[in-house]
Scaffold this active site. Structure first.
Site, mmCIF file in Angstrom:
data_model
loop_
_atom_site.group_PDB
_atom_site.id
_atom_site.type_symbol
_atom_site.label_atom_id
_atom_site.label_comp_id
_atom_site.label_asym_id
_atom_site.label_seq_id
_atom_site.Cartn_x
_atom_site.Cartn_y
_atom_site.Cartn_z
ATOM 1 N N ASP A 173 1.806 7.086 -2.441
ATOM 2 C CA ASP A 173 0.180 8.225 -3.416
ATOM 3 C C ASP A 173 0.135 9.542 -3.345
ATOM 4 O O ASP A 173 0.081 10.257 -3.598
ATOM 5 C CB ASP A 173 -0.880 6.925 -3.630
ATOM 6 C CG ASP A 173 0.383 5.928 -4.634
ATOM 7 O OD1 ASP A 173 0.621 6.789 -5.799
ATOM 8 O OD2 ASP A 173 -0.369 5.194 -4.536
ATOM 9 N N ILE A 174 -0.217 9.479 -1.460
ATOM 10 C CA ILE A 174 -1.243 10.563 -1.221
ATOM 11 C C ILE A 174 0.334 11.614 -1.075
ATOM 12 O O ILE A 174 0.066 13.045 -1.190
ATOM 13 C CB ILE A 174 -1.337 10.478 0.214
ATOM 14 C CG1 ILE A 174 -2.584 9.525 0.426
ATOM 15 C CG2 ILE A 174 -2.284 11.691 1.038
ATOM 16 C CD1 ILE A 174 -3.281 8.329 1.711
#
Length: 390
Positions: A173-174
């Site tokens: 996600d990051i």
């Protein structure tokens, strides 16, 4: 630190409408907010972004949500109703950027694709974030962070010899959020030259595989990939965790070359003969014989505390680190010395936050509050003439 600012920021005047949930898109738009962009976060009425309910560790609020959602305005809309869809489209007429990480195909079904939006707003930049991208056989697969880590090969190189492990943070996600952020910045620069927007298609899988390029090249042309080595390095040794005996603790240290290996033996382990031991005379041999070497190193550390070992390593110029828990990070002396902590307002009181990397002081960043669900509905709907329509 104060959380006010007195000067313009790079993205002042840029309006971003974000149909966001979970981590990837909210993390992207928080970076944009830090740089001065106005973020209108579209959420479901009453419940909002489902990340609000992940936990209640921050004064009753979710740790994930507080982390990724400061400095935003919350607009609660029911996108299943024609009225609220029409309201959103009216807001998007004046937006510079739309970011969305809804389920695959959902934005298109709502009439919110780049192709549709640019007809009325030619300068709009639309950033779609998904697990696997807008086409291909995996397009419609659900893509949670752990599942993408697995598809991207991270579990093949992370963990111990017998058991794979995911990373302890939502790294897929990051990564996707940061690639979305950087691509949006590039698109804004491009629009300044062309007066045209464009579509950005960000895939969590592609973001993660880019970060996997070292182990992929290591396994080039059918060669075996790096082994899972826990907290050690797969190909460099000694590099990892070593136990100390006097306090039952551990230290992390790393040796990158033969000069450092000689210094480690002489000044830290205090055994010149070890440097020329035929089992350990180069990195390949040390890595191959790492189990034997670790026993020797830990035996030399058996009468020392972690603090005493770190002092020896620092004096010798050997890279090392403490193995901190989260409280150790909250209280890290380097972060405190560099004045990296700021204050962030939330519906449940003020909490600490981090100054974004690369910035020197709070005057360079826009730090606003974490919003409650629908907190800004009246102001936004009034601004866009939508209260009168009701």
């Amino acid at each position: 630190m104060t959380t006010t600012r007195s000067k313009a920021l790079p993205l002042d005047g840029v309006t971003v409408v974000s149909l966001e949930q979970a981590i990837a898109a909210p993390f992207c738009t928080r970076q944009l907010a830090d740089m001065g962009a106005r973020i209108i976060k579209v959420e479901r009425p009453e419940v909002g972004d489902f990340a609000r309910a992940y936990d209640s560790r921050v004064n009753g609020m979710s740790s994930h949500f507080v982390w990724t959602n400061r400095s935003k305005e919350s607009l609660a809309l029911d996108l299943k109703t024609p009225r609220d869809i029409n309201a959103l489209k009216k807001v998007l007429l004046r937006a510079d950027v739309m970011v969305q990480n809804l389920a695959p195909g959902a934005a298109e079904r709502l009439g919110l694709s780049y192709e549709e939006l640019q007809k009325a707003n030619p300068g709009i930049i639309v950033c779609d974030i998904s697990g696997y991208g807008s086409h291909g056989p995996y397009r419609d697969k659900k893509a949670y962070d752990l599942l993408v880590q697995s598809e991207a090969g991270i579990l093949a190189v992370t963990g111990g010899e017998t058991e794979p492990a995911k990373t302890g943070v939502s790294i897929a996600d990051i990564a996707a959020g940061m690639y979305a952020y950087s691509n949006i910045l590039v698109a804004l620069l491009e629009r300044g030259k062309t007066n045209r927007g464009r579509r950005i298609d960000i895939s969590m899988l592609e973001s993660m595989v880019e970060w996997m390029s070292f182990p992929m090249y290591y396994a080039f042309d059918g060669q075996p990939g790096p082994a899972r080595t826990g907290a050690s390095h797969a190909t460099i040794y000694p590099y990892g965790r070593f136990e100390t005996g006097a306090d039952g603790a551990s230290v992390m240290m790393g040796v990158q070359n033969e000069r450092e290996w000689t210094i480690l033996c002489r000044e830290v382990l205090r055994d010149d003969n070890l440097a020329t031991d035929e089992r350990f005379t180069n990195n390949s041999l040390r890595s191959q014989n790492r189990a034997e070497l670790k026993k020797i190193i830990c035996a030399r550390f058996s009468s020392l505390t972690a603090g005493e070992v770190v002092k020896r390593l620092d004096r010798a110029g050997i890279a090392n680190a403490n193995i901190n828990d989260m409280q150790g990070v909250w209280n890290h002396p380097q972060l405190r010395a560099r004045d990296r902590w700021i204050e962030v307002k939330t519906p449940n009181g003020t909490v600490p936050g981090l100054l974004p990397p690369g910035l020197d002081n709070v005057s360079q960043v826009g730090i606003g509050e974490v919003p409650s669900v629908g907190q800004h509905n009246e102001a936004i709907l009034s601004e866009f003439g939508l209260l009168e329509e009701e």
